[in-house]
Design an enzyme around this catalytic site. Structure first.
Site, PDB file in Angstrom:
ATOM      1  N   LYS A 109       2.271  -7.172 -13.964  1.00  0.00           N
ATOM      2  CA  LYS A 109       2.380  -7.600 -12.563  1.00  0.00           C
ATOM      3  C   LYS A 109       2.585  -9.114 -12.548  1.00  0.00           C
ATOM      4  O   LYS A 109       1.621  -9.876 -12.683  1.00  0.00           O
ATOM      5  CB  LYS A 109       1.126  -7.209 -11.784  1.00  0.00           C
ATOM      6  CG  LYS A 109       1.295  -7.299 -10.266  1.00  0.00           C
ATOM      7  CD  LYS A 109       0.157  -6.602  -9.555  1.00  0.00           C
ATOM      8  CE  LYS A 109       0.327  -6.677  -8.040  1.00  0.00           C
ATOM      9  NZ  LYS A 109       1.408  -5.793  -7.559  1.00  0.00           N
ATOM     10  N   GLY A 138       6.231  -5.194  -8.714  1.00  0.00           N
ATOM     11  CA  GLY A 138       6.321  -6.270  -7.747  1.00  0.00           C
ATOM     12  C   GLY A 138       5.052  -6.396  -6.926  1.00  0.00           C
ATOM     13  O   GLY A 138       4.032  -5.763  -7.199  1.00  0.00           O
ATOM     14  N   ASP A 184       0.803  -1.227   0.000  1.00  0.00           N
ATOM     15  CA  ASP A 184       0.000   0.000   0.000  1.00  0.00           C
ATOM     16  C   ASP A 184       0.833   1.272   0.000  1.00  0.00           C
ATOM     17  O   ASP A 184       0.360   2.338   0.419  1.00  0.00           O
ATOM     18  CB  ASP A 184      -0.977   0.028   1.186  1.00  0.00           C
ATOM     19  CG  ASP A 184      -2.032  -1.069   1.092  1.00  0.00           C
ATOM     20  OD1 ASP A 184      -2.387  -1.449  -0.038  1.00  0.00           O
ATOM     21  OD2 ASP A 184      -2.484  -1.542   2.149  1.00  0.00           O
ATOM     22  N   ALA A 185       2.070   1.185  -0.476  1.00  0.00           N
ATOM     23  CA  ALA A 185       2.891   2.397  -0.621  1.00  0.00           C
ATOM     24  C   ALA A 185       2.579   3.124  -1.918  1.00  0.00           C
ATOM     25  O   ALA A 185       2.991   4.270  -2.098  1.00  0.00           O
ATOM     26  CB  ALA A 185       4.379   2.040  -0.564  1.00  0.00           C
ATOM     27  N   THR A 202       1.159   0.610  -7.702  1.00  0.00           N
ATOM     28  CA  THR A 202       0.280   0.607  -8.873  1.00  0.00           C
ATOM     29  C   THR A 202      -0.085   2.031  -9.280  1.00  0.00           C
ATOM     30  O   THR A 202      -0.086   2.364 -10.473  1.00  0.00           O
ATOM     31  CB  THR A 202      -0.994  -0.202  -8.586  1.00  0.00           C
ATOM     32  OG1 THR A 202      -0.633  -1.520  -8.177  1.00  0.00           O
ATOM     33  CG2 THR A 202      -1.870  -0.294  -9.823  1.00  0.00           C
ATOM     34  N   PRO A 217       1.769  14.156  -4.716  1.00  0.00           N
ATOM     35  CA  PRO A 217       0.936  14.638  -3.613  1.00  0.00           C
ATOM     36  C   PRO A 217      -0.176  13.657  -3.275  1.00  0.00           C
ATOM     37  O   PRO A 217      -0.548  12.797  -4.090  1.00  0.00           O
ATOM     38  CB  PRO A 217       0.346  15.959  -4.153  1.00  0.00           C
ATOM     39  CG  PRO A 217       1.137  16.282  -5.368  1.00  0.00           C
ATOM     40  CD  PRO A 217       1.650  14.987  -5.920  1.00  0.00           C
TER      41      PRO A 217
END
Length: 230
Positions: free
Chosen positions: A39, A116, A14-15, A18, A204
């Site tokens: 992916k 990844g 969740d960084a 995508t 942002p």
């Protein structure tokens, strides 16, 4: 002309791998660069047994490709893929990854963005990690840093591990996932001092102008790769 292949990793789940990958695909398209996002491994599917992140990459890619080519290894449960592989009795095959990479690199492309799953040290089985496959294939790496409390430690651990693996860290992106992060600008400046690779851009939180952010990221990538930004 050879396809420029990049591996997109992140500090953790969740960084924003995508989201940033799709921005890069949009920006490269705006620069008339034909790019595809793929992916190799995903876990967590919809009713059609397709992964949401892989579908986004498929949608934003410059060539229409079948889902199976975008995401060759997919598991139903939204858990660590190597654990899902055991539960679903479908081991993760590095040979399949090798074969699919060859297919990707034969496409009429200029850029191949390989996203990844999770962070850098995603297990494939009891011994191997996806990072080992990236190192074997000698893929340059772009790191997505999810800007939130704790990201300095996560980022530097990942940077050190990428270096230890022998991979090239081509650049990194600061993705502002927490709108309330204290001292966000100072954290980004600190990472710029510490990470021995260029910052390709700052994304942002919920950007007002995705097109401009995408174009800036793609331009930075082209400059860093020594390509003409036109």
């Amino acid at each position: 002309m050879a396809v420029k292949s990049l591996f997109i990793t992140a500090t953790d789940t969740d960084a924003g791998k995508t989201f940033v990958s799709c921005l890069l695909l949009q920006g490269l398209a705006a620069r008339s660069e034909k790019a595809v996002g793929v992916k190799p491994i995903a876990a967590g599917t919809n009713d059609q047994n397709q992964n949401g992140d892989a579908l986004l990459l498929q949608r934003h890619s410059g060539i229409a490709l079948p889902y199976q080519l975008i995401n060759p290894i997919c598991y139903q449960a939204p858990v660590a893929p190597h654990l899902a592989a055991v539960n679903e009795q479908q081991p993760i095959s590095e040979a399949k990854l090798d074969q699919t990479l060859e297919q990707w690199q034969q496409l009429p492309l200029q850029w191949l963005l390989i996203e990844g799953a999770g962070g850098w040290l995603l297990p494939l089985d009891g011994q191997r990690y996806l990072a080992d496959w990236v190192a074997k294939q000698q893929l340059p790496v772009v790191l997505i840093v999810g800007m939130k409390l704790g990201c300095l430690n996560h980022a530097m651990l990942t940077v050190r591990e990428i270096a230890r693996s022998g991979c090239q860290l081509l650049g990194w992106v600061a993705n502002c996932v927490d709108p309330d992060m204290a001292l966000a600008e100072q954290n980004i400046a600190d990472l710029q001092q510490r990470i021995p690779a260029p910052c390709l851009g700052v994304v942002p939180y919920r950007p007002d102008n995705n097109e401009q952010v995408a174009l800036n990221l793609a331009s930075s990538l082209l400059r860093t790769s020594g390509c003409n930004t036109r």
